[in-house]
Design a protein around this motif. Sequence first.
Motif, PDB file in Angstrom:
ATOM      1  N   UNK C 103      16.705 -24.303  13.996  1.00 58.08           N
ATOM      2  CA  UNK C 103      17.342 -25.267  14.890  1.00 58.08           C
ATOM      3  C   UNK C 103      16.348 -26.027  15.763  1.00 58.08           C
ATOM      4  N   UNK C 104      15.059 -25.805  15.525  1.00 52.99           N
ATOM      5  CA  UNK C 104      14.074 -26.484  16.373  1.00 52.99           C
ATOM      6  C   UNK C 104      13.244 -27.451  15.551  1.00 52.99           C
ATOM      7  N   UNK C 105      12.858 -28.565  16.174  1.00 52.27           N
ATOM      8  CA  UNK C 105      12.005 -29.520  15.476  1.00 52.27           C
ATOM      9  C   UNK C 105      10.591 -28.969  15.387  1.00 52.27           C
ATOM     10  N   UNK C 106       9.906 -29.371  14.305  1.00 47.71           N
ATOM     11  CA  UNK C 106       8.573 -28.845  14.042  1.00 47.71           C
ATOM     12  C   UNK C 106       7.642 -29.052  15.241  1.00 47.71           C
ATOM     13  N   UNK C 107       7.731 -30.205  15.875  1.00 49.54           N
ATOM     14  CA  UNK C 107       6.877 -30.471  17.033  1.00 49.54           C
ATOM     15  C   UNK C 107       7.090 -29.450  18.148  1.00 49.54           C
ATOM     16  N   UNK C 108       8.355 -29.100  18.394  1.00 50.95           N
ATOM     17  CA  UNK C 108       8.644 -28.129  19.445  1.00 50.95           C
ATOM     18  C   UNK C 108       8.244 -26.724  19.031  1.00 50.95           C
ATOM     19  N   UNK C 109       8.361 -26.439  17.729  1.00 47.31           N
ATOM     20  CA  UNK C 109       7.935 -25.126  17.238  1.00 47.31           C
ATOM     21  C   UNK C 109       6.444 -24.954  17.490  1.00 47.31           C
ATOM     22  N   UNK C 110       5.668 -25.976  17.133  1.00 48.96           N
ATOM     23  CA  UNK C 110       4.213 -25.882  17.299  1.00 48.96           C
ATOM     24  C   UNK C 110       3.841 -25.802  18.773  1.00 48.96           C
ATOM     25  N   UNK C 111       4.601 -26.524  19.607  1.00 46.86           N
ATOM     26  CA  UNK C 111       4.262 -26.563  21.042  1.00 46.86           C
ATOM     27  C   UNK C 111       4.807 -25.370  21.813  1.00 46.86           C
ATOM     28  N   UNK C 112       5.463 -24.438  21.117  1.00 52.87           N
ATOM     29  CA  UNK C 112       6.092 -23.331  21.842  1.00 52.87           C
ATOM     30  C   UNK C 112       5.117 -22.577  22.744  1.00 52.87           C
ATOM     31  N   UNK C 113       3.943 -22.248  22.191  1.00 49.86           N
ATOM     32  CA  UNK C 113       2.955 -21.522  22.984  1.00 49.86           C
ATOM     33  C   UNK C 113       2.387 -22.386  24.101  1.00 49.86           C
ATOM     34  N   UNK C 114       2.204 -23.675  23.814  1.00 46.16           N
ATOM     35  CA  UNK C 114       1.692 -24.611  24.830  1.00 46.16           C
ATOM     36  C   UNK C 114       2.650 -24.628  26.020  1.00 46.16           C
ATOM     37  N   UNK C 115       3.952 -24.649  25.707  1.00 43.60           N
ATOM     38  CA  UNK C 115       4.961 -24.659  26.778  1.00 43.60           C
ATOM     39  C   UNK C 115       4.978 -23.332  27.529  1.00 43.60           C
ATOM     40  N   UNK C 116       4.917 -22.233  26.784  1.00 48.91           N
ATOM     41  CA  UNK C 116       5.032 -20.920  27.417  1.00 48.91           C
ATOM     42  C   UNK C 116       3.864 -20.671  28.362  1.00 48.91           C
ATOM     43  N   UNK C 117       2.669 -21.153  27.989  1.00 50.22           N
ATOM     44  CA  UNK C 117       1.510 -20.955  28.865  1.00 50.22           C
ATOM     45  C   UNK C 117       1.276 -22.161  29.762  1.00 50.22           C
ATOM     46  N   UNK C 118       2.171 -23.128  29.706  1.00 50.03           N
ATOM     47  CA  UNK C 118       2.060 -24.357  30.509  1.00 50.03           C
ATOM     48  C   UNK C 118       0.671 -24.956  30.396  1.00 50.03           C
ATOM     49  N   UNK C 119       0.186 -25.072  29.142  1.00 54.09           N
ATOM     50  CA  UNK C 119      -1.168 -25.578  28.923  1.00 54.09           C
ATOM     51  C   UNK C 119      -1.234 -27.092  29.073  1.00 54.09           C
ATOM     52  N   UNK C 120      -0.280 -27.785  28.465  1.00 52.60           N
ATOM     53  CA  UNK C 120      -0.298 -29.243  28.496  1.00 52.60           C
ATOM     54  C   UNK C 120       1.110 -29.767  28.700  1.00 52.60           C
ATOM     55  N   UNK C 121       1.217 -31.017  29.144  1.00 54.86           N
ATOM     56  CA  UNK C 121       2.515 -31.630  29.351  1.00 54.86           C
ATOM     57  C   UNK C 121       2.536 -33.053  28.803  1.00 54.86           C
ATOM     58  N   UNK C 122       3.736 -33.577  28.609  1.00 53.29           N
ATOM     59  CA  UNK C 122       3.942 -34.995  28.318  1.00 53.29           C
ATOM     60  C   UNK C 122       3.109 -35.516  27.162  1.00 53.29           C
ATOM     61  N   UNK C 123       2.334 -36.558  27.457  1.00 57.43           N
ATOM     62  CA  UNK C 123       1.594 -37.251  26.407  1.00 57.43           C
ATOM     63  C   UNK C 123       0.518 -36.347  25.807  1.00 57.43           C
ATOM     64  N   UNK C 124      -0.138 -35.577  26.671  1.00 58.83           N
ATOM     65  CA  UNK C 124      -1.205 -34.698  26.171  1.00 58.83           C
ATOM     66  C   UNK C 124      -0.653 -33.654  25.203  1.00 58.83           C
ATOM     67  N   UNK C 125       0.532 -33.162  25.543  1.00 55.38           N
ATOM     68  CA  UNK C 125       1.183 -32.166  24.701  1.00 55.38           C
ATOM     69  C   UNK C 125       1.471 -32.764  23.325  1.00 55.38           C
ATOM     70  N   UNK C 126       1.987 -33.984  23.354  1.00 59.22           N
ATOM     71  CA  UNK C 126       2.328 -34.672  22.114  1.00 59.22           C
ATOM     72  C   UNK C 126       1.080 -34.891  21.252  1.00 59.22           C
ATOM     73  N   UNK C 127       0.006 -35.309  21.911  1.00 57.25           N
ATOM     74  CA  UNK C 127      -1.234 -35.562  21.177  1.00 57.25           C
ATOM     75  C   UNK C 127      -1.788 -34.283  20.571  1.00 57.25           C
ATOM     76  N   UNK C 128      -1.666 -33.206  21.326  1.00 62.52           N
ATOM     77  CA  UNK C 128      -2.162 -31.925  20.841  1.00 62.52           C
ATOM     78  C   UNK C 128      -1.371 -31.473  19.600  1.00 62.52           C
TER      79      UNK C 128
END
Lengths: 337, 314, 317
Positions: C103-128
Amino acid sequence: MSHLLEVDDLKVSFHVSSGEIQALRGVSFHVNSGETLAVVGESGCGKSVTAQAIMGMIPSPQGRVKEGRILFKGQDLTKFNKKQFRSVRGSEIGMVFQDPMTSLNPTMKVGSQIDEVLVKNQKLSKKEAKQKTIELLKLVGISDASSRYSQYPHEFSGGMRQRVVIAIALACNPELIIADEPTTALDVTIQAQILELLKKLQKERNTSIMLITHDLGVVAEVADRVAIMYAGVVVESGRVEEIFENPKHPYTWGLLNSVPKLESSEKERLIPIEGSPPDLFAPPKGCPFAERCPFTMEVCLEHMPGKEVFSENHQARCWLNDPRAPKNEELIAAGRE
Amino acid sequence: MSQPQINIDHLFRPADKESLHSDKIARPYESYGKEVIRKVVKNKMAVFGFVLLVVIILLSIFGPHMVSHTPSKQNLTQGNLPLSSEHWFGTDDLGRDVWARTWAGARISLVIGFAAAIIDLIIGVFVGGVSGYMAGRGKTGDRIDNLLMRIVEVLFGIPYLLVVILLMVMMKPGITTMIIALSITGWVGMARIVRGQILQLKQQEFVLAAEKLGTSHAKIIIRHLLPNMMGIIIVNLTFTIPSAIFAESFLSFLGLGVQAPTASWGTMANDSLGVILSGQWWRLFFPGLMISLTMFAFNAFGDGLQDALDPKSK
Amino acid sequence: MSEYVLEVQEVKKHFKMGARKTVKSVDGISFAIRKGETLGLVGESGSGKSTLGRTIVGLYETTSGNVLFNGENTSNLNGKEKKELSRQMQMIFQDPTASLNPRMKVGDIIAEGIDAYKLLRGKERKERVIELLEKVGLHADHAKRFPHEFSGGQRQRIGIARALAVNPSFIVADEPISALDVSIQAQVINLLEDLQKEQELTYLFIAHDLAMVKHISDRIGVMYMGKLVELTTSETLFQDPLHPYTHALLSAIPVTEPKLRGTRERIMLSGDPPSPLNPPTGCPFRTRCPNAIEKCGEEMPKWKEIKEEHWVACHLF
């Protein structure tokens, strides 16, 4: 020469809400009596659908045989009705599937399941059937057969269950056994046992085996002849030595290259086949392997290659074998290694 | 396949591979929601149930306004009139319009049904979710799961009639009391289903992956577990709503639910019990019919939805 | 600091089955992995290799024993330190279908750890996310798609990108290729090898395909019934195996060419692995071992280094 089983230009499609999936797009091969034919290919290439078509088990109404013939001892199985299929399945063609649990009834004693087949198809009495069942269990290497007779499938390990399934397949002395990935779910030591068993049984009973697998190691162990399938067609077929030593299709080269060589001690980089197989929802009009092939020519994208015959058994569908193709021997040699 | 007849000699040269892109996605994409809708639409019974539901809901909103009589306006001179162009469903002994009362009653039934089901949903999902998620998570986790499941079992064992009667004695009878009474024991079914689902889902590798990536417990439940069990929750809702509606009618019929003069299908049926033998069949028939139709509509729709959500169906 | 990234000391993981029975999935295992190394772990189903992998990365609590990461005992840490340590140890899962939330988009799946550790946000997150997709050989526009639109090999790449997103230094790959087709397996193996070189990753590679394990691993450990029975370099394991179980396992590998048919001497093991609920006394392999002696039933052989870099647990040595 007539073959035990001959599949000729078989086309099978599945209709789903979004359209038609052309699972088989003209598959031809044959099985001679007493030999093992390995049908090799990746998931989705149509190898299991082929087996289903031979056994009359294509899920309807979505799936249906559109064209082609399946001749088994001269009879065309595509014209058979359900009842005729049932009688052929029980007595003349035996089946072994990947997951033994799907072919065993979990609430029935193992022995009774074999008895049932014998009573129904060979009209044996209950007592005779039991005796024969115990013989069969011994034959497939189940020790302590008479006490195992009254156990349930869950009391058996995975390898033992697969032996039971083989015993059921053998029960009526079939001339052909179709084994669909029979060792894929098993551990390597158990796989070796089952392959030995199949080899031994074939020698003793002269049964033909159509072995469906993705594992080239299994092919190298047991096959006499090989048919390589890709995207719903047989791209290359031949004797097992011809396929391993003198393959003529780039897909076969790719398959052989992508498996690490146990014998070599150096650490070489693997040569994968890039990309993924085409979606049979919209199959390409040319060669289905053209998109992933390292030697694609313009003709490959436009036209499906015809069969090029190299020897009595060996044939392949690839434009590189056409006399008009440029002789880039070096490249091809590199691809073939 | 035979060799093509046209001349292809010039095509034997290396192809331009740049234009090829074998990682493309060829199949048209159908979202999960669209797929479910397509399957439901294919099921005639489900569509019929859904249409019937919409009609009942629309009539419960607009029905009473379609006639000039209000549901509770008495007119003793016009008592017990049969069906006519003036009174579509006839009148009762106090001269009230049965059409107006039927749809006013539908409001009560639907409000109670939906409210009870939504409260069941919230409590059930919360308790079931926490319990299933904590199970097997160390000693504390098991303790929380055990505690919650014992509460569920105790509530499951109490007959709800007993609870309702008790509540009616303690509180003022009415819609609120009714909703509370139905929800106090109603959520346990949902809790059990949710817990079972969670126990299954949390073994899946994507949940383990989320855990490994440091995703918080709450986020795992909300982003990974709940979205993957929405189907089952919705199907369960389509079955709890009609059972709540039926319970309401039944309790009102017994005099334990909504009190006169408020119209509800149950109280209307109760009122008409005494006169059924004197030939005024419409007073019992219409509320009874509406109860049956509503139950049928929910169940037909729910069944279709259940089939559509089953990934094995095509 | 020690030369080892990971040290596993006498780790046990037992599961309670019902009130009285215990399954000793992992039963006293010790080994260590050096920085930048790939340690292969082989064994048949039920040998406990996946449980060991999950225990090491902290998905399961150890029953006893220690897991040291960069010299620090993972069980002694708390809160922030633990979370930071956990970030550095990631995992790639076996089933590319079950390991991605449908039920999750691939982009959000990949960013799951980034979100959990609050590593990046917004545009940087997308670029990563795009950077990660491209690193594993996918395309930027794949981020908006759902997992079921991808083939098995592509899904496994998404799983790898997800693990890489939090910049781990150690990755447990739990049968990452066994669900994939032959031609796709090589793609994933090559990707894992490239990433290892590029990012100095250390791998624990769990598999049952011995040829692939030999190809990717520097050293290989063999597991049987929750115990490590042999551990040595890949070459030594294949050229000079010691433990009778390793012998049997290697001899069961199918030949790679038909002309080699029959050249491999098969050691057919009798019977099946014993039930994990009721393991034999002493050495767990003795019931199927062709060389078992009386001592094998009496005590479990010790885990010892016979030669340099060659560990084995067998009374014969």
